[in-house]
Design a protein around this motif. Structure first.
Motif, PDB file in Angstrom:
ATOM      1  N   UNK A  40       8.633   0.084   3.171  1.00  0.00           N
ATOM      2  CA  UNK A  40       8.463   0.536   1.778  1.00  0.00           C
ATOM      3  C   UNK A  40       9.629   1.432   1.377  1.00  0.00           C
ATOM      4  N   UNK A  41      10.036   2.312   2.303  1.00  0.00           N
ATOM      5  CA  UNK A  41      11.168   3.210   2.016  1.00  0.00           C
ATOM      6  C   UNK A  41      12.431   2.396   1.735  1.00  0.00           C
ATOM      7  N   UNK A  42      12.705   1.404   2.612  1.00  0.00           N
ATOM      8  CA  UNK A  42      13.926   0.602   2.440  1.00  0.00           C
ATOM      9  C   UNK A  42      13.897  -0.213   1.152  1.00  0.00           C
ATOM     10  N   UNK A  43      12.722  -0.796   0.854  1.00  0.00           N
ATOM     11  CA  UNK A  43      12.623  -1.627  -0.364  1.00  0.00           C
ATOM     12  C   UNK A  43      12.826  -0.758  -1.603  1.00  0.00           C
ATOM     13  N   UNK A  44      12.186   0.426  -1.603  1.00  0.00           N
ATOM     14  CA  UNK A  44      12.347   1.301  -2.777  1.00  0.00           C
ATOM     15  C   UNK A  44      13.778   1.827  -2.898  1.00  0.00           C
ATOM     16  N   UNK A  45      14.417   2.002  -1.741  1.00  0.00           N
ATOM     17  CA  UNK A  45      15.776   2.534  -1.740  1.00  0.00           C
ATOM     18  C   UNK A  45      16.791   1.478  -2.201  1.00  0.00           C
ATOM     19  N   UNK A  46      16.631   0.237  -1.668  1.00  0.00           N
ATOM     20  CA  UNK A  46      17.659  -0.784  -1.940  1.00  0.00           C
ATOM     21  C   UNK A  46      17.279  -1.775  -3.038  1.00  0.00           C
ATOM     22  N   UNK A  47      15.982  -1.850  -3.372  1.00  0.00           N
ATOM     23  CA  UNK A  47      15.569  -2.742  -4.460  1.00  0.00           C
ATOM     24  C   UNK A  47      14.636  -1.987  -5.411  1.00  0.00           C
ATOM     25  N   UNK A  48      15.132  -0.912  -6.036  1.00  0.00           N
ATOM     26  CA  UNK A  48      14.231  -0.114  -6.881  1.00  0.00           C
ATOM     27  C   UNK A  48      13.664  -0.903  -8.058  1.00  0.00           C
ATOM     28  N   UNK A  53       0.838  -1.209   0.000  1.00  0.00           N
ATOM     29  CA  UNK A  53       0.000   0.000   0.000  1.00  0.00           C
ATOM     30  C   UNK A  53       0.869   1.254   0.000  1.00  0.00           C
ATOM     31  N   UNK A  54       1.924   1.262   0.820  1.00  0.00           N
ATOM     32  CA  UNK A  54       2.814   2.436   0.853  1.00  0.00           C
ATOM     33  C   UNK A  54       3.590   2.579  -0.454  1.00  0.00           C
ATOM     34  N   UNK A  55       3.984   1.440  -1.023  1.00  0.00           N
ATOM     35  CA  UNK A  55       4.747   1.520  -2.277  1.00  0.00           C
ATOM     36  C   UNK A  55       3.873   2.066  -3.406  1.00  0.00           C
ATOM     37  N   UNK A  56       2.602   1.718  -3.381  1.00  0.00           N
ATOM     38  CA  UNK A  56       1.722   2.144  -4.487  1.00  0.00           C
ATOM     39  C   UNK A  56       1.161   3.542  -4.294  1.00  0.00           C
ATOM     40  N   UNK A  57       0.810   3.870  -3.046  1.00  0.00           N
ATOM     41  CA  UNK A  57       0.085   5.133  -2.868  1.00  0.00           C
ATOM     42  C   UNK A  57       0.831   6.157  -2.013  1.00  0.00           C
ATOM     43  N   UNK A  58       2.006   5.790  -1.509  1.00  0.00           N
ATOM     44  CA  UNK A  58       2.769   6.739  -0.698  1.00  0.00           C
ATOM     45  C   UNK A  58       2.054   7.045   0.611  1.00  0.00           C
ATOM     46  N   UNK A  59       2.098   8.330   1.016  1.00  0.00           N
ATOM     47  CA  UNK A  59       1.558   8.711   2.328  1.00  0.00           C
ATOM     48  C   UNK A  59       0.047   8.542   2.429  1.00  0.00           C
ATOM     49  N   UNK A  60      -0.593   8.429   1.266  1.00  0.00           N
ATOM     50  CA  UNK A  60      -2.049   8.212   1.236  1.00  0.00           C
ATOM     51  C   UNK A  60      -2.427   6.939   1.984  1.00  0.00           C
ATOM     52  N   UNK A  61      -1.465   6.040   2.115  1.00  0.00           N
ATOM     53  CA  UNK A  61      -1.748   4.745   2.761  1.00  0.00           C
ATOM     54  C   UNK A  61      -1.880   4.887   4.280  1.00  0.00           C
ATOM     55  N   UNK A  62      -1.374   5.999   4.843  1.00  0.00           N
ATOM     56  CA  UNK A  62      -1.314   6.132   6.315  1.00  0.00           C
ATOM     57  C   UNK A  62      -2.658   5.836   6.993  1.00  0.00           C
ATOM     58  N   UNK A  63      -3.752   6.577   6.628  1.00  0.00           N
ATOM     59  CA  UNK A  63      -5.001   6.324   7.358  1.00  0.00           C
ATOM     60  C   UNK A  63      -5.515   4.898   7.185  1.00  0.00           C
ATOM     61  N   UNK A  64      -5.331   4.340   5.993  1.00  0.00           N
ATOM     62  CA  UNK A  64      -5.874   2.993   5.735  1.00  0.00           C
ATOM     63  C   UNK A  64      -5.145   1.936   6.563  1.00  0.00           C
ATOM     64  N   UNK A  65      -3.807   2.012   6.571  1.00  0.00           N
ATOM     65  CA  UNK A  65      -3.032   1.022   7.325  1.00  0.00           C
ATOM     66  C   UNK A  65      -3.306   1.201   8.818  1.00  0.00           C
ATOM     67  N   UNK A  66      -3.376   2.459   9.260  1.00  0.00           N
ATOM     68  CA  UNK A  66      -3.602   2.744  10.674  1.00  0.00           C
ATOM     69  C   UNK A  66      -4.956   2.191  11.128  1.00  0.00           C
ATOM     70  N   UNK A  67      -6.005   2.500  10.363  1.00  0.00           N
ATOM     71  CA  UNK A  67      -7.355   2.068  10.758  1.00  0.00           C
ATOM     72  C   UNK A  67      -7.467   0.536  10.712  1.00  0.00           C
ATOM     73  N   UNK A 127      16.690  -8.317   0.098  1.00  0.00           N
ATOM     74  CA  UNK A 127      15.293  -8.224   0.522  1.00  0.00           C
ATOM     75  C   UNK A 127      15.135  -8.689   1.973  1.00  0.00           C
ATOM     76  N   UNK A 128      15.762  -9.806   2.294  1.00  0.00           N
ATOM     77  CA  UNK A 128      15.644 -10.329   3.668  1.00  0.00           C
ATOM     78  C   UNK A 128      16.213  -9.319   4.666  1.00  0.00           C
ATOM     79  N   UNK A 129      17.323  -8.685   4.278  1.00  0.00           N
ATOM     80  CA  UNK A 129      17.940  -7.725   5.198  1.00  0.00           C
ATOM     81  C   UNK A 129      17.065  -6.469   5.366  1.00  0.00           C
ATOM     82  N   UNK A 130      16.646  -5.899   4.208  1.00  0.00           N
ATOM     83  CA  UNK A 130      15.985  -4.588   4.289  1.00  0.00           C
ATOM     84  C   UNK A 130      14.458  -4.635   4.343  1.00  0.00           C
ATOM     85  N   UNK A 131      13.862  -5.809   4.082  1.00  0.00           N
ATOM     86  CA  UNK A 131      12.404  -5.878   4.204  1.00  0.00           C
ATOM     87  C   UNK A 131      11.996  -6.732   5.392  1.00  0.00           C
TER      88      UNK A 131
END
Ligand SMILES: Nc1nc2c(ncn2[C@@H]2O[C@H](COP(=O)(O)OP(=O)(O)OP(=O)(O)O)[C@@H](O)[C@H]2O)c(=O)[nH]1
Length: 444
Positions: free
Chosen positions: A81-89, A30-44, A101-105
């Motif tokens: 999501x930040x780590x995966x996008x940073x280390x496995x773009x 969700x974070x990888x696809x929608x960025x910060x928009x995912x915050x309320x959905x994941x939180x709720x 992936x195992x290390x950063x995800x």
């Protein structure tokens, strides 16, 4: 929903430890696809899953700790999501990517998340300090498993091809066997659980990522579900030790089969690239015919065959007449199309075993194995007259073009000398007025 699944069917009473936490993987996507928009959905979603559990069990301030847990879950998904996008773009492409992936995800974000969640549980009075390590291990493995199962499946769904949808019978059969092996191992014969390794490896080697993702998801969920009922090879007297063993086992299965699949994909890609360049190295780009390199190789092979078996062959050189005029009048692009058209027309007239190549600008060479010069003469005359009569059509305009041909029957004569002789015949055809076939027998 997957959180509820984790806390009900896939959890161990009385501690209610979830054996598989798919929301960690779903939150990541969700974070990888929608960025910060995912915050309320994941939180709720996290709050909705945690609140009833904590409210019921917490000694005090259940709602407060459920909010903290939801906050940690949200932070964890965003950080992963930040780590995966940073280390496995590029996503998972090579077998080595699984280690990254195992290390950063898994290790870094899930280690941090599990630690924070344990502190929250301890703070709320839900667990004692002595249980901290058990809970940390269980949370860490459940969260890591969620990421490890969901993310590769998500990637495979993104690149879903018709090949994956076709679902070969052998793959389906092995997927069913893997599922059956889990059921048999958990109900009757514990040792059968090890069959899961070769079965999943087979799918990893032969199938698509999608096939492996589904097989993994099914066998892991089934085994964890049966373990949560107290069944199976991992149901030890020391319950927590059994849980950790089981989760580590399924984590390793997922990890190894994923690495094998990526390695196989790398090999397939390398083979495909190698085959592509091998073909390119022997073909002419413009016409798609063989090039000089391949022609000379085939010619030498044929010469050696002739020496061994006595089977003669015919070699011809063909040169388009006044081709410069086409270029001068209509430009090089039209000239190129005419060349391609001539190549297609010539190729269409020949037998499958004949080797036609473009060996120069508007010069073609032809090798006709196992044929007499008389038969070859007829075929070459047919080529010449067809080209003369049909011409080559480019963008609705027909260009009249003719070809001069020199040909001779060959024996074991060295190929360089042979080609010199044929070239002389071609030169003769040009000087005799072009648009004609000149030939003589070997030894003439
Ligand atoms: N469009 C195009 N033209 C090419 C290519 N390779 C060579 N040519 C042209 O082919 C022409 C060959 O010209 P010449 O060698 O004078 O021969 P010709 O005009 O066919 O005359 P004769 O061979 O004497 O009948 C030149 O204009 C080259 O530029 C190519 O790949 N594409």
């Amino acid at each position: 929903m997957t959180a509820l699944l984790g806390m009900t069917i896939l959890s161990l009473p009385p501690g209610n430890i979830s054996l598989l936490w798919l929301p960690s993987g779903i939150g990541l996507i969700m974070f990888m696809r929608t960025g910060l928009l995912a915050i309320p959905f994941v939180f709720i979603a996290s709050l909705a899953a945690n609140l009833p559990q904590m409210d019921a069990a917490m000694l005090n301030h259940g709602a407060y700790h459920a909010v903290v847990a939801a906050f940690i879950d949200t932070l964890s998904s965003a950080f992963t999501a930040f780590l995966v996008q940073r280390f496995l773009p590029q996503g998972l492409r090579k077998s080595w990517d699984v280690a990254v992936f195992v290390l950063f995800a898994c290790i870094v974000p899930m280690g941090m998340t599990s630690l924070l969640l344990c502190v929250n549980l301890w703070w709320g009075g839900y667990i004692g300090l002595e249980q901290g390590m058990d809970y940390f291990q269980a949370l860490f493995l459940a969260d890591s498993l969620g990421v490890l199962l969901v993310y590769p499946l998500y990637l495979s769904l993104q690149n879903l091809s018709w090949k994956a949808l076709s679902w070969p019978k052998s793959i389906l059969l092995v997927q069913l066997c893997a599922l059956l092996a889990v059921v048999v191992a958990f109900l009757w014969l514990p040792g059968v659980i090890y069959l899961i390794f070769p079965l999943l490896t087979f799918i990893a080697l032969r199938g698509c990522p999608y096939h492996l993702g589904i097989a993994l998801m099914l066998s892991v969920i089934t085994s964890l579900m049966m373990a949560s009922m107290g069944l199976g090879p991992f149901a030890l007297a020391e319950q927590n030790a059994g849980i950790v063993l089981l989760m580590s086992f399924v984590f390793c299965i997922a990890l190894v089969s994923l690495a094998v699949m990526l390695h196989q994909q790398e090999l397939n890609d390398a083979n495909r690239i190698q085959a592509f360049w091998r073909e390119k190295a022997i073909h002419d780009d413009l016409t798609g015919l063989y090039n000089r390199v391949h022609f000379m190789r085939r010619l030498e092979e044929e010469r050696q065959r002739c020496e061994r078996t006595g089977i003669q062959y015919v070699v011809a050189l063909m040169d388009l007449d006044w081709f410069k005029k086409i270029n001068d009048q209509h430009g090089h692009i039209v000239g190129d199309r005419v060349l391609a058209g001539v190549a297609a027309l010539l190729q269409k007239q020949l037998r499958q075993i004949d080797v036609l190549a473009r060996i120069g600008g508007e010069e073609f060479a032809l090798l006709m194995p196992g044929i007499s010069i008389e038969q070859a003469g007829q075929a070459l005359e047919r080529l010449r007259s067809t080209l003369e009569l049909q011409g080559i059509s480019v963008n609705g305009t027909t260009h009249n073009i003719t070809v001069s041909i020199g040909a001779m029957q060959a024996d074991g004569t060295p190929v360089e000398i042979l080609l010199q002789k044929v070239d002389r015949l071609l030169y003769h055809a040009k000087h005799q007025g072009r648009n004609r076939v000149e030939m003589y027998l070997a030894g003439q």
